[in-house]
Design a protein around this motif. Sequence first.
Motif, PDB file in Angstrom:
ATOM      1  N   ALA A 178       0.837  -1.205   0.000  1.00 40.78           N
ATOM      2  CA  ALA A 178       0.000   0.000   0.000  1.00 40.78           C
ATOM      3  C   ALA A 178       0.873   1.257   0.000  1.00 40.78           C
ATOM      4  O   ALA A 178       0.581   2.219  -0.721  1.00 40.78           O
ATOM      5  CB  ALA A 178      -0.923  -0.012   1.211  1.00 40.78           C
ATOM      6  N   MET A 179       1.928   1.259   0.804  1.00 41.12           N
ATOM      7  CA  MET A 179       2.814   2.424   0.841  1.00 41.12           C
ATOM      8  C   MET A 179       3.536   2.606  -0.491  1.00 41.12           C
ATOM      9  O   MET A 179       3.697   3.729  -0.975  1.00 41.12           O
ATOM     10  CB  MET A 179       3.819   2.290   1.982  1.00 41.12           C
ATOM     11  CG  MET A 179       3.228   2.467   3.362  1.00 41.12           C
ATOM     12  SD  MET A 179       4.486   2.708   4.655  1.00 41.12           S
ATOM     13  CE  MET A 179       5.365   1.145   4.564  1.00 41.12           C
ATOM     14  N   LEU A 180       3.980   1.504  -1.097  1.00 39.37           N
ATOM     15  CA  LEU A 180       4.661   1.591  -2.388  1.00 39.37           C
ATOM     16  C   LEU A 180       3.715   2.101  -3.469  1.00 39.37           C
ATOM     17  O   LEU A 180       4.106   2.894  -4.334  1.00 39.37           O
ATOM     18  CB  LEU A 180       5.222   0.225  -2.775  1.00 39.37           C
ATOM     19  CG  LEU A 180       6.398  -0.280  -1.928  1.00 39.37           C
ATOM     20  CD1 LEU A 180       6.788  -1.696  -2.346  1.00 39.37           C
ATOM     21  CD2 LEU A 180       7.599   0.655  -2.058  1.00 39.37           C
ATOM     22  N   THR A 181       2.459   1.670  -3.422  1.00 36.64           N
ATOM     23  CA  THR A 181       1.465   2.167  -4.379  1.00 36.64           C
ATOM     24  C   THR A 181       1.254   3.664  -4.193  1.00 36.64           C
ATOM     25  O   THR A 181       1.160   4.423  -5.169  1.00 36.64           O
ATOM     26  CB  THR A 181       0.127   1.426  -4.204  1.00 36.64           C
ATOM     27  OG1 THR A 181       0.344   0.017  -4.401  1.00 36.64           O
ATOM     28  CG2 THR A 181      -0.905   1.920  -5.200  1.00 36.64           C
ATOM     29  N   SER A 182       1.171   4.094  -2.949  1.00 38.11           N
ATOM     30  CA  SER A 182       1.013   5.521  -2.656  1.00 38.11           C
ATOM     31  C   SER A 182       2.200   6.320  -3.200  1.00 38.11           C
ATOM     32  O   SER A 182       2.022   7.381  -3.816  1.00 38.11           O
ATOM     33  CB  SER A 182       0.879   5.723  -1.143  1.00 38.11           C
ATOM     34  OG  SER A 182       0.542   7.061  -0.847  1.00 38.11           O
TER      35      SER A 182
END
Length: 272
Positions: free
Chosen positions: A211-215
């Motif tokens: 999720a953080m990498l997608t953000s």
Amino acid sequence: MASETAGPTPPGNLTPQQSGMPQVNRISAEDISASLKAGFSDFLARPFLSGFFGLFYAVFGILLVWSLVWLGKIWMIIPAIVGFPLVAPFAAAGLYEMSRRLQKGESFGWSEILVVMANQRKREMGWMAFVTLFIFWVWIYQIRLWLAIILQNASFSDFGGFLQIVFFTPQGWTFLAVGTCVGAFLSAVLFSVTVIAMPMLLDRETNFVSAMLTSLRVVSESPVVMLCWAAIISVTMLLSLVPAFLGLIFTLPILGHTTWHLYQRAVPPAEA
């Protein structure tokens, strides 16, 4: 009353999909504007439930400042107030769920939303809360560090004395400049890893690292537009703190709902 469903960005704006990661869309100013309109519509659809989350956050802020005064930690009041909005994305989980249900035309009450929020402790949202609170702790610690290095033995007998030293002495100006630069960096980091990650974790079964990498990918694909969105959030939240935190009753819910719709535009729906 259901909000308008945020339409996807044209397929031509999709970036190549990475292995195991969702595709992301490039975000435009029109996406920000449309998301704000949809977020305001969600607030008007359920103003009391939305306002509850803003009120809870405002009361927490008031208690935080009161506690610092009671403990005699005068120097922490300004850093705490300025850094307080950093934890807002985690506090907005209930607002994301409301927008999700409004978007699908589903009926819901207070209990359904609160149950969803409570269930987040069993999922990856808890790790994102840890990341958020850790950066907030770093924010407070770095202020204490620069306070010791730059202002050294300055004595703060009361809040007025602290303001006098910070705003009307050369050492205070240096402290403000350094603290602002470091704080801006920390805020940019936190914004980049959470702006899409928080609603994504509520919406999908995924881990917090993905999720953080997608953000981060969404921010890197549209850095100027996302920087403008970060500035809108920062200015709005800080202005909301001026009337004894009470402005948050309205602004926090609207920004939370808006973030959900922006996430919907940034990350295409997962394939069934």
